[in-house]
Scaffold this motif. Structure first.
Motif, PDB file in Angstrom:
ATOM      1  N   UNK A  95       2.367   6.306  -7.118  1.00  8.31           N
ATOM      2  CA  UNK A  95       1.412   7.203  -7.783  1.00  8.31           C
ATOM      3  C   UNK A  95       1.848   8.657  -7.629  1.00  8.31           C
ATOM      4  N   UNK A  96       2.262   9.026  -6.410  1.00 10.08           N
ATOM      5  CA  UNK A  96       2.728  10.405  -6.187  1.00 10.08           C
ATOM      6  C   UNK A  96       3.955  10.710  -7.035  1.00 10.08           C
ATOM      7  N   UNK A  97       4.884   9.737  -7.109  1.00  8.25           N
ATOM      8  CA  UNK A  97       6.079   9.946  -7.913  1.00  8.25           C
ATOM      9  C   UNK A  97       5.761  10.078  -9.388  1.00  8.25           C
ATOM     10  N   UNK A  98       4.847   9.240  -9.893  1.00 12.62           N
ATOM     11  CA  UNK A  98       4.467   9.339 -11.292  1.00 12.62           C
ATOM     12  C   UNK A  98       3.787  10.661 -11.623  1.00 12.62           C
ATOM     13  N   UNK A  99       2.924  11.115 -10.712  1.00 11.76           N
ATOM     14  CA  UNK A  99       2.265  12.405 -10.924  1.00 11.76           C
ATOM     15  C   UNK A  99       3.273  13.547 -10.903  1.00 11.76           C
ATOM     16  N   UNK A 100       4.219  13.498  -9.956  1.00 12.11           N
ATOM     17  CA  UNK A 100       5.250  14.540  -9.888  1.00 12.11           C
ATOM     18  C   UNK A 100       6.114  14.538 -11.141  1.00 12.11           C
ATOM     19  N   UNK A 119       0.833  -1.201   0.000  1.00 10.14           N
ATOM     20  CA  UNK A 119       0.000   0.000   0.000  1.00 10.14           C
ATOM     21  C   UNK A 119       0.870   1.255   0.000  1.00 10.14           C
ATOM     22  N   UNK A 120       1.915   1.251   0.846  1.00 16.55           N
ATOM     23  CA  UNK A 120       2.817   2.408   0.909  1.00 16.55           C
ATOM     24  C   UNK A 120       3.540   2.609  -0.420  1.00 16.55           C
ATOM     25  N   UNK A 121       4.029   1.512  -1.006  1.00 13.59           N
ATOM     26  CA  UNK A 121       4.759   1.618  -2.265  1.00 13.59           C
ATOM     27  C   UNK A 121       3.859   2.109  -3.393  1.00 13.59           C
ATOM     28  N   UNK A 122       2.614   1.634  -3.419  1.00 13.21           N
ATOM     29  CA  UNK A 122       1.694   2.106  -4.451  1.00 13.21           C
ATOM     30  C   UNK A 122       1.386   3.580  -4.289  1.00 13.21           C
ATOM     31  N   UNK A 123       1.215   4.017  -3.049  1.00 12.90           N
ATOM     32  CA  UNK A 123       0.918   5.431  -2.798  1.00 12.90           C
ATOM     33  C   UNK A 123       2.053   6.317  -3.285  1.00 12.90           C
ATOM     34  N   UNK A 124       3.291   5.970  -2.872  1.00 14.71           N
ATOM     35  CA  UNK A 124       4.424   6.793  -3.280  1.00 14.71           C
ATOM     36  C   UNK A 124       4.716   6.637  -4.773  1.00 14.71           C
ATOM     37  N   UNK A 136      20.693   4.167  -6.111  1.00 13.84           N
ATOM     38  CA  UNK A 136      19.298   4.528  -6.345  1.00 13.84           C
ATOM     39  C   UNK A 136      19.156   6.014  -6.605  1.00 13.84           C
ATOM     40  N   UNK A 137      19.788   6.827  -5.762  1.00 15.75           N
ATOM     41  CA  UNK A 137      19.693   8.281  -5.935  1.00 15.75           C
ATOM     42  C   UNK A 137      20.402   8.727  -7.204  1.00 15.75           C
ATOM     43  N   UNK A 138      21.506   8.058  -7.566  1.00 15.42           N
ATOM     44  CA  UNK A 138      22.203   8.412  -8.800  1.00 15.42           C
ATOM     45  C   UNK A 138      21.333   8.125 -10.020  1.00 15.42           C
ATOM     46  N   UNK A 139      20.645   6.971 -10.005  1.00 12.82           N
ATOM     47  CA  UNK A 139      19.773   6.615 -11.131  1.00 12.82           C
ATOM     48  C   UNK A 139      18.606   7.586 -11.252  1.00 12.82           C
ATOM     49  N   UNK A 140      18.008   7.936 -10.092  1.00 14.04           N
ATOM     50  CA  UNK A 140      16.877   8.869 -10.115  1.00 14.04           C
ATOM     51  C   UNK A 140      17.319  10.239 -10.617  1.00 14.04           C
ATOM     52  N   UNK A 141      18.483  10.724 -10.138  1.00 12.82           N
ATOM     53  CA  UNK A 141      18.986  12.014 -10.601  1.00 12.82           C
ATOM     54  C   UNK A 141      19.275  12.011 -12.090  1.00 12.82           C
TER      55      UNK A 141
END
Length: 237
Positions: free
Chosen positions: A117-122, A110-115, A202-207
């Protein structure tokens, strides 16, 4: 419950009224505090009533304490129940650790799905916002691009200028976003098991992904800047 109702009296032999109908029950023993739903809940008052088939027509949970590995005894428990009543259905025969892991995985999902969705919207909003901002900036600098083309700037130079502007706008946002993600991961790591907050990869890939999106968002405005016509640009003034 015993401490709350009879703090200085032996609760065994006392009577209590249960439910709206006022059913009376006599205390015949006191059990230890326990939790029933999640491992993080606080113990609450519970009453254990005599097992009556009329009131328990639905599923019944039976908990067994073992001295060894409970996984080994699952087959034995199933065989014993079949021996007592072959027609008795058995659902979800598993160890307590498996039950706890299943609940935690459900909460994590549930937590992963919430974040997610928020990440995809952002991410969508960042692409739209950056594309609109760069397009507007290129539109406001039509004359500048025309003059640059007139004095010898190549289309590649024009594209590099637009891409540089996009990265200059996206860079600080990516840095702030990564810092905020690090803080947020530290806050939720206590409630989500298995979250690695110390993975620099993880942070390097996201950046890198965010900067790649910034370059992609500037591609269309950059192409328009590369095709700037010096004469048409000078006639706009």
């Amino acid at each position: 419950m015993a401490r709350g109702l009879w703090p200085s009296t032996d609760p065994v032999g006392q009577w209590v009224s249960l439910g709206a109908e006022g059913r009376r029950a006599q205390v015949v023993g006191v059990a230890a505090d326990t939790i029933h739903r999640t491992v993080s809940e606080r113990p609450e008052p519970y009453v254990y009533l005599p097992f009556e088939q009329a009131e328990y027509a639905e599923r019944v949970a039976v908990v067994l304490r073992t001295a060894g590995d409970p996984q080994i005894l699952l087959r034995t428990v199933s065989d014993q129940i079949r021996a007592m009543d072959p027609a008795l259905p058995i659902y979800q025969l598993r160890t307590m650790q498996q039950r706890i892991d299943a609940r935690e995985q459900s909460g994590n999902l549930i937590v992963l799905r919430f974040f997610g969705i928020c990440g995809g919207l952002a991410l969508f909003l960042s692409v739209v916002g950056l594309t609109g901002t760069v397009s507007y900036s290129v539109g406001q600098r039509v004359r500048e691009f025309g003059i640059r083309a007139a004095i010898g700037a190549s289309p590649a130079d024009q594209v590099k200028l637009v891409l540089g502007s996009a990265l200059w706008m996206a860079g600080p946002g990516v840095a702030v976003g990564l810092f905020g993600a690090l803080l947020l991961s530290w806050l939720i790591t206590s409630s989500v098991r298995g979250l690695d907050v110390n993975s620099p990869m993880t942070y390097a890939i996201v950046g890198f992904l965010q900067l790649t999106i910034a370059v992609a968002a500037a591609a269309v405005p950059g192409r328009r800047a590369a095709r700037a016509n010096p004469l048409a640009a000078l006639r706009t003034e």
